[in-house]
Design a protein around this motif. Structure first.
Motif, PDB file in Angstrom:
ATOM      1  N   LEU A 163      34.158  -6.593 -64.171  1.00  0.00           N
ATOM      2  CA  LEU A 163      34.259  -7.943 -63.805  1.00  0.00           C
ATOM      3  C   LEU A 163      35.356  -7.923 -62.601  1.00  0.00           C
ATOM      4  N   SER A 164      36.510  -7.575 -62.440  1.00  0.00           N
ATOM      5  CA  SER A 164      37.510  -7.465 -61.486  1.00  0.00           C
ATOM      6  C   SER A 164      36.948  -6.771 -60.161  1.00  0.00           C
ATOM      7  N   THR A 166      33.625  -6.964 -59.329  1.00  0.00           N
ATOM      8  CA  THR A 166      32.846  -7.917 -58.815  1.00  0.00           C
ATOM      9  C   THR A 166      33.658  -9.089 -58.026  1.00  0.00           C
ATOM     10  N   ILE A 167      34.614  -9.565 -58.809  1.00  0.00           N
ATOM     11  CA  ILE A 167      35.497 -10.608 -58.165  1.00  0.00           C
ATOM     12  C   ILE A 167      36.106 -10.276 -56.801  1.00  0.00           C
ATOM     13  N   HIS A 169      35.236  -7.850 -54.861  1.00  0.00           N
ATOM     14  CA  HIS A 169      34.120  -7.846 -53.822  1.00  0.00           C
ATOM     15  C   HIS A 169      33.877  -9.286 -53.045  1.00  0.00           C
ATOM     16  N   GLU A 170      33.662 -10.170 -53.996  1.00  0.00           N
ATOM     17  CA  GLU A 170      33.225 -11.548 -53.738  1.00  0.00           C
ATOM     18  C   GLU A 170      34.221 -12.379 -52.828  1.00  0.00           C
ATOM     19  N   VAL A 171      35.477 -12.015 -53.314  1.00  0.00           N
ATOM     20  CA  VAL A 171      36.414 -12.660 -52.374  1.00  0.00           C
ATOM     21  C   VAL A 171      36.883 -11.862 -51.237  1.00  0.00           C
TER      22      VAL A 171
END
Length: 197
Positions: A163-164, A166-167, A169-171
């Protein structure tokens, strides 16, 4: 005739004594095997008689309750060690199994006399000869439960890690675009000052 009868009775007695010795030897071998199996598996075999309410523990069983249990002990001696939160559920599982005459399996926690909490699993089945007599085994499964908890914890940590990532990457994608635009704004000589600002 009397002599023949006495000789015949002596032979029968000798044969009976020989068979009895063989049966006792076989029983001792089986008892020794049961004791070894109980110790190796950290288990204690038991037999429960519904009519008299006595719990008979097999000789040589592991001390899964970490206290000596009398061979003919009332079930309360071991039930007292159950953790309060598990007690009602365990009684309910036992009562349902006994009422239905079917095998049961229950996992529960006990508090040892030194205060440690351990997990036990108890399995039992009614006797085929007399359904008022139940045979079973109680096993210390603390190591297995600790391994399961460690696996759940590691899965949670792995999920948090995914999850970290993915977040992050999205940020990172929008931040990278802003960084590129700022770089272009600083290096472009023909850009008006208001646009640069």
């Amino acid at each position: 005739t009397v002599g023949f009868l006495i000789a015949w009775l002596c032979d029968i007695q000798r044969l009976t004594r020989s068979r009895l010795r063989a049966a006792l030897t076989s029983l001792q071998v089986r008892t020794d095997s049961l004791m070894e199996a109980q110790q190796a598996s950290n288990a204690a075999a038991w037999m429960f008689n519904i009519d008299d309410g006595l719990l008979h523990w097999a000789e040589g069983g592991a001390q899964v309750f970490r206290q000596p249990v009398a061979e003919d002990a009332p079930p309360q001696t071991t039930v007292d060690l159950l953790v309060d939160e598990d007690r009602a559920r365990v009684f309910d599982e036992y009562d349902q199994a006994i009422a239905a005459g079917r095998a049961f399996r229950s996992e529960f926690r006990v508090r040892w006399p030194n205060g440690e909490i351990h997990w036990l699993e108890s399995r039992g089945t009614p006797s085929a000869v007399n359904t008022k007599i139940w045979h079973g085994v109680t096993i210390d499964i603390t190591e297995r439960k600790n391994a399961e908890l460690a696996l759940v914890r590691s899965e949670k940590l792995a999920a948090i890690g995914r999850l970290s990532a993915t977040i992050a990457h999205e940020v990172n994608n929008p931040l990278e675009a802003v960084t590129n635009l700022l770089y272009l704004a600083q290096t472009e000589p023909n850009l008006p000052p208001s646009a640069r600002e």
